[in-house]
Design an enzyme around this catalytic site. Structure first.
Site, short mmCIF file in Angstrom:
data_model
loop_
_atom_site.label_atom_id
_atom_site.label_comp_id
_atom_site.label_asym_id
_atom_site.label_seq_id
_atom_site.Cartn_x
_atom_site.Cartn_y
_atom_site.Cartn_z
N GLU A 1 17.13 1.90 16.49
CA GLU A 1 17.24 3.21 17.34
C GLU A 1 16.67 4.43 16.93
OE1 GLU A 1 18.73 3.77 20.28
OE2 GLU A 1 19.48 1.49 20.59
N CYS B 1 14.30 9.66 26.88
CA CYS B 1 13.79 8.26 26.60
C CYS B 1 13.11 7.55 27.62
CB CYS B 1 15.22 7.38 26.27
SG CYS B 1 16.04 6.97 27.82
#
Length: 55
Positions: free
Chosen positions: A15, A24
């Site tokens: 991550e 994102c």
């Protein structure tokens, strides 16, 4: 669900830790280790908060 310390380390490495909000690839504001709830542009968080959200 129980995750081993090695599993936690792998997830965190995948991550990545970002302490400033970013958009994102799904066009969602994200912070920490992939936290999205209530995140908006300009948000920041200390590392301890990122760990708490991850847990």
């Amino acid at each position: 669900m129980d995750i081993s310390p090695e599993g936690i380390a792998r997830i965190q490495a995948f991550e990545g830790l970002k302490l400033t909000a970013y958009q994102c690839s799904a066009d969602k504001w994200t912070i920490g280790y992939g936290h999205t709830a209530g995140v908006k542009a300009g948000d920041t968080m200390p590392p301890g908060q990122a760990e708490a959200f991850f847990a």
